[in-house]
Design a protein around this motif. Structure first.
Motif, PDB file in Angstrom:
ATOM      1  N   ALA A 455      10.239  15.920  -2.395  1.00 33.12           N
ATOM      2  CA  ALA A 455      10.193  14.455  -2.450  1.00 33.12           C
ATOM      3  C   ALA A 455       9.752  13.870  -1.109  1.00 33.12           C
ATOM      4  N   SER A 456      10.370  14.347  -0.029  1.00 25.42           N
ATOM      5  CA  SER A 456      10.027  13.797   1.290  1.00 25.42           C
ATOM      6  C   SER A 456       8.606  14.177   1.686  1.00 25.42           C
ATOM      7  N   GLY A 457       8.159  15.384   1.313  1.00 26.55           N
ATOM      8  CA  GLY A 457       6.801  15.822   1.645  1.00 26.55           C
ATOM      9  C   GLY A 457       5.757  14.967   0.952  1.00 26.55           C
ATOM     10  N   LYS A 458       5.950  14.717  -0.343  1.00 29.29           N
ATOM     11  CA  LYS A 458       4.991  13.891  -1.093  1.00 29.29           C
ATOM     12  C   LYS A 458       5.019  12.442  -0.599  1.00 29.29           C
ATOM     13  N   ALA A 459       6.215  11.938  -0.261  1.00 27.26           N
ATOM     14  CA  ALA A 459       6.326  10.567   0.254  1.00 27.26           C
ATOM     15  C   ALA A 459       5.567  10.426   1.563  1.00 27.26           C
ATOM     16  N   MET A 460       5.689  11.444   2.426  1.00 29.29           N
ATOM     17  CA  MET A 460       5.019  11.385   3.731  1.00 29.29           C
ATOM     18  C   MET A 460       3.505  11.482   3.571  1.00 29.29           C
ATOM     19  N   GLU A 461       3.070  12.353   2.648  1.00 34.68           N
ATOM     20  CA  GLU A 461       1.631  12.494   2.393  1.00 34.68           C
ATOM     21  C   GLU A 461       1.073  11.215   1.779  1.00 34.68           C
ATOM     22  N   ALA A 462       1.855  10.596   0.901  1.00 33.14           N
ATOM     23  CA  ALA A 462       1.429   9.335   0.290  1.00 33.14           C
ATOM     24  C   ALA A 462       1.267   8.241   1.343  1.00 33.14           C
ATOM     25  N   LEU A 463       2.197   8.213   2.304  1.00 34.96           N
ATOM     26  CA  LEU A 463       2.118   7.223   3.382  1.00 34.96           C
ATOM     27  C   LEU A 463       0.894   7.469   4.252  1.00 34.96           C
ATOM     28  N   ALA A 464       0.624   8.742   4.540  1.00 36.28           N
ATOM     29  CA  ALA A 464      -0.510   9.087   5.414  1.00 36.28           C
ATOM     30  C   ALA A 464      -1.839   8.670   4.782  1.00 36.28           C
ATOM     31  N   ASN A 465      -1.948   8.825   3.458  1.00 38.97           N
ATOM     32  CA  ASN A 465      -3.226   8.575   2.781  1.00 38.97           C
ATOM     33  C   ASN A 465      -3.231   7.315   1.925  1.00 38.97           C
ATOM     34  N   ASN A 466      -2.113   6.567   1.975  1.00 38.00           N
ATOM     35  CA  ASN A 466      -1.946   5.375   1.132  1.00 38.00           C
ATOM     36  C   ASN A 466      -2.240   5.723  -0.334  1.00 38.00           C
ATOM     37  N   ASP A 467      -1.672   6.843  -0.782  1.00 40.98           N
ATOM     38  CA  ASP A 467      -1.931   7.407  -2.110  1.00 40.98           C
ATOM     39  C   ASP A 467      -0.803   7.012  -3.065  1.00 40.98           C
ATOM     40  N   LYS A 468      -1.116   6.110  -3.994  1.00 43.93           N
ATOM     41  CA  LYS A 468      -0.097   5.602  -4.911  1.00 43.93           C
ATOM     42  C   LYS A 468       0.323   6.657  -5.942  1.00 43.93           C
ATOM     43  N   VAL A 469      -0.593   7.543  -6.298  1.00 43.57           N
ATOM     44  CA  VAL A 469      -0.261   8.592  -7.271  1.00 43.57           C
ATOM     45  C   VAL A 469       0.809   9.525  -6.682  1.00 43.57           C
ATOM     46  N   TRP A 475       8.613   9.482  -6.042  1.00 42.57           N
ATOM     47  CA  TRP A 475       9.675   8.676  -6.638  1.00 42.57           C
ATOM     48  C   TRP A 475      10.304   9.398  -7.832  1.00 42.57           C
ATOM     49  N   ASP A 476       9.448  10.021  -8.647  1.00 39.49           N
ATOM     50  CA  ASP A 476       9.942  10.762  -9.816  1.00 39.49           C
ATOM     51  C   ASP A 476      10.842  11.921  -9.390  1.00 39.49           C
ATOM     52  N   ILE A 477      10.455  12.622  -8.321  1.00 33.95           N
ATOM     53  CA  ILE A 477      11.271  13.743  -7.828  1.00 33.95           C
ATOM     54  C   ILE A 477      12.603  13.223  -7.287  1.00 33.95           C
ATOM     55  N   CYS A 478      12.578  12.049  -6.655  1.00 41.03           N
ATOM     56  CA  CYS A 478      13.825  11.446  -6.147  1.00 41.03           C
ATOM     57  C   CYS A 478      14.802  11.173  -7.298  1.00 41.03           C
ATOM     58  N   ARG A 479      14.265  10.806  -8.478  1.00 42.71           N
ATOM     59  CA  ARG A 479      15.131  10.623  -9.653  1.00 42.71           C
ATOM     60  C   ARG A 479      15.768  11.957 -10.056  1.00 42.71           C
ATOM     61  N   SER A 520      16.798  11.870   0.227  1.00 43.94           N
ATOM     62  CA  SER A 520      16.007  11.532  -0.963  1.00 43.94           C
ATOM     63  C   SER A 520      15.864  10.018  -1.115  1.00 43.94           C
ATOM     64  N   ASP A 521      16.937   9.280  -0.865  1.00 45.44           N
ATOM     65  CA  ASP A 521      16.888   7.812  -0.971  1.00 45.44           C
ATOM     66  C   ASP A 521      15.869   7.211  -0.005  1.00 45.44           C
ATOM     67  N   HIS A 522      15.861   7.705   1.216  1.00 42.61           N
ATOM     68  CA  HIS A 522      14.907   7.184   2.205  1.00 42.61           C
ATOM     69  C   HIS A 522      13.476   7.596   1.853  1.00 42.61           C
ATOM     70  N   SER A 523      13.321   8.771   1.248  1.00 40.96           N
ATOM     71  CA  SER A 523      11.989   9.201   0.791  1.00 40.96           C
ATOM     72  C   SER A 523      11.514   8.283  -0.335  1.00 40.96           C
ATOM     73  N   LYS A 524      12.456   7.900  -1.213  1.00 43.03           N
ATOM     74  CA  LYS A 524      12.130   6.965  -2.291  1.00 43.03           C
ATOM     75  C   LYS A 524      11.686   5.624  -1.709  1.00 43.03           C
ATOM     76  N   ASN A 525      12.388   5.164  -0.663  1.00 39.51           N
ATOM     77  CA  ASN A 525      12.013   3.897  -0.018  1.00 39.51           C
ATOM     78  C   ASN A 525      10.583   3.953   0.508  1.00 39.51           C
ATOM     79  N   ILE A 526      10.222   5.100   1.109  1.00 35.08           N
ATOM     80  CA  ILE A 526       8.867   5.257   1.670  1.00 35.08           C
ATOM     81  C   ILE A 526       7.827   5.249   0.553  1.00 35.08           C
ATOM     82  N   SER A 527       8.152   5.926  -0.566  1.00 37.22           N
ATOM     83  CA  SER A 527       7.203   5.932  -1.694  1.00 37.22           C
ATOM     84  C   SER A 527       7.049   4.525  -2.274  1.00 37.22           C
ATOM     85  N   GLN A 528       8.134   3.756  -2.301  1.00 34.71           N
ATOM     86  CA  GLN A 528       8.064   2.382  -2.802  1.00 34.71           C
ATOM     87  C   GLN A 528       7.246   1.491  -1.872  1.00 34.71           C
TER      88      GLN A 528
END
Length: 534
Positions: A455-469, A475-479, A520-528
């Motif tokens: 979850a944290s890895g995908k959130a960080m990669e999403a932030l780096a590339n502004n990747d919504k997918v 976010w799904d993994i955080c659930r 996980s919660d903070h990773s969810k915040n980053i994905s949001q």
């Protein structure tokens, strides 16, 4: 026996007075000392001067040296800068001896009265600290007078006179005595104080006192050595450089003892042994520093050969932030994103290593996390400062929204780092208390940890590339983490009820589950944040 207890009481008052002085001076000077040391030690003479000034304020070369070892361990100073501070610290610590050498015993009660009155009546904290300094000095001088009075009967004891007399003929013995005394008392200033108290009773000449103070300078290095035992290789080199600096200097000065005594007598009153000892202490450290400064580069190479190895250099400094780019907010924003992602990967790695430490009970992994957590905190401060400066520039609506999102992301990442630290501390407690988890609990924790890292890895990669997918996947993994954590808690309670789990281990399990859930919660915040929902 009465005189012996009088001596111990005097030594206790001396040390307590010195501690009061140091604390008062440090508080009055504020917390800027560390920042000054950190930022202004690039030039060797400046590093030496700062080391001397800071030690004069702290009233402890050990405190300055330990602080320096910490800076090196954190990557804030290199070995050359640190050695400059250490040389300066040796000079600064002689300030206490100089104060002691002035014959102020007639004014002890005045210092005590003024110090107490200022400390009691001052309305502002700074005034109270100044009163504490004056009071501390009065107590220190009272301790000196007690020690001096207590050793007076030794003038009639021939055995002690003969032993002290050997220092002049056998300086190595004097060096050994000074070294052991300082290692035991843990204060070079206290050892010099004892030496001056003995000298004031005519029990030791200058020729016998100098070897003792040389040993005292070597003995004071023990604190830095102890502080470096669990530090990185560069910090260990600082401690070794300190020891070798004083050791080599002592050999040089013993070799040329005659010339050194002439120098001390030339700059000191002829009939004042206390001032002669204080000046000898200062002269040794000043001259030794002047001798070493031209050869600092070669000396550092010598230390590196004595302690070979690269070791990891932890840098607290940002890798991407460039204040020149603040005039172009769009570019500066891109740099801030890179730095935040770098900080985020460091925080994630701390969580990962913290989880490994829990499973392996590996002290090195615990140490790794605890060393890197302050780096994450420092980066968060630098990034926040950079983003704050950026807000002073004109930005469009899109950039402004991004700016706000990055501030939130920075906070979430710093919290992830905190939970990595908490996991490492849990691992240390498990190791120290010999807490063991069942194989079932280990398997569950391992699976949950893998989900959290995904979850944290995908959130960080999403932030780096502004990747919504990727952000949605995180976010799904955080659930899944939330669901898995609830299931593990239920299983854990069942094991507790069935007495298949130790209550202490059960408490630790709950702590770990809470920390992983919050990562996980903070990773969810980053994905949001990437998805524009926050």
């Amino acid at each position: 026996m009465v005189y012996f207890f009088g001596f111990l009481g005097g030594l206790a008052l001396f040390l307590y007075g010195m501690q009061l002085m140091g604390e008062g001076l440090q508080r009055a000077a504020g917390e800027k000392l560390q920042k000054i040391l950190e930022k202004l030690t690039g030039v060797l003479p400046v590093a030496v001067a700062l080391g001397a000034v800071v030690t004069g304020i702290l009233q402890s070369s050990s405190a300055t040296t330990v602080m320096t070892v910490g800076f090196v361990n954190a990557g804030l100073m290199n070995l050359k800068q640190a050695f400059g501070v250490v040389m300066g610290a040796n000079i600064g610590t002689t300030m206490t001896a100089q104060l002691i050498a002035f014959k102020l015993t007639d004014y002890i009660t005045l210092f005590l009265a003024i110090g107490f009155a200022v400390h009691l009546l001052a309305k502002r904290q700074r005034g109270k600290y100044i009163g504490q300094v004056i009071l501390g000095f009065g107590i220190l001088m009272l301790g000196m007078e007690m020690m001096s009075d207590s050793v007076m009967p030794l003038r009639e004891y021939q055995g002690f006179i003969d032993f002290i007399g050997r220092f002049s003929d056998n300086p190595i013995l004097g060096v050994g005595v000074g070294l052991v005394m300082t290692m035991v008392i843990q204060s070079s200033s206290a050892t010099i104080g004892v030496l001056i108290a003995i000298a004031n009773q005519g029990l030791i000449p200058l020729e016998g006192a100098i070897p003792v103070l040389l040993g005292d300078n070597i003995g004071t290095c023990i604190t830095a050595v102890l502080a470096s035992l669990r530090a990185n290789i560069t910090a260990k080199r600082v401690a070794l450089a300190h020891v070798m600096f004083n050791f080599i200097g002592s050999i040089i000065f013993i070799t040329f003892m005659g010339l050194f005594i002439k120098l001390v007598l030339a700059i000191s009153p002829a009939d004042d042994i206390a001032r002669q000892i204080a000046n000898a202490h200062t002269a040794f450290n000043v001259v030794n520093t002047l001798l070493f400064m031209p050869f600092t580069g070669l000396y550092i190479k010598f230390i590196e050969k004595c302690l070979p190895g690269k070791g990891e250099i932890i840098s607290r400094k940002p890798a991407y932030l460039d204040e020149k780019m603040l005039v172009t907010p769009s570019i500066a924003m891109g740099l801030a994103v890179k730095e935040i992602v770098r900080m985020g990967n460091m925080a994630r790695h701390n969580v990962e290593v913290g989880m490994q430490a829990l499973e392996d009970k590996d002290e090195n992994k615990i140490k790794y996390v605890l060393e890197h957590e302050p780096v994450i905190d420092a980066l968060e401060e630098d990034i926040t400062r950079y983003l704050t400066k950026m807000s002073e520039k004109e930005m469009g609506a899109e950039l402004s929204a991004m700016h706000t999102r990055l501030l939130h992301a920075c906070t979430d990442i710093e919290r992830i780092g905190d939970h990595g630290e908490a996991l490492a501390k849990d691992a240390r407690r498990m190791f120290e208390d010999d807490v063991k988890f069942s194989e079932e609990a280990k398997t569950e924790l391992r699976a949950l940890g893998e989900l959290v890292m995904q979850a944290s890895g995908k959130a960080m990669e999403a932030l780096a590339n502004n990747d919504k997918v990727l952000a949605q996947e995180a976010w799904d993994i955080c659930r899944q983490v939330k669901k898995a954590q609830k299931e593990i808690r239920k299983n854990h309670i069942v094991r507790l009820n069935e007495k298949r789990c130790d209550p202490v281990a059960g408490f630790m399990m709950m702590e770990i589950l809470i920390n992983l859930k919050r990562v996980s919660d903070h990773s969810k915040n980053i994905s949001q944040i990437v998805l524009g929902i926050f």
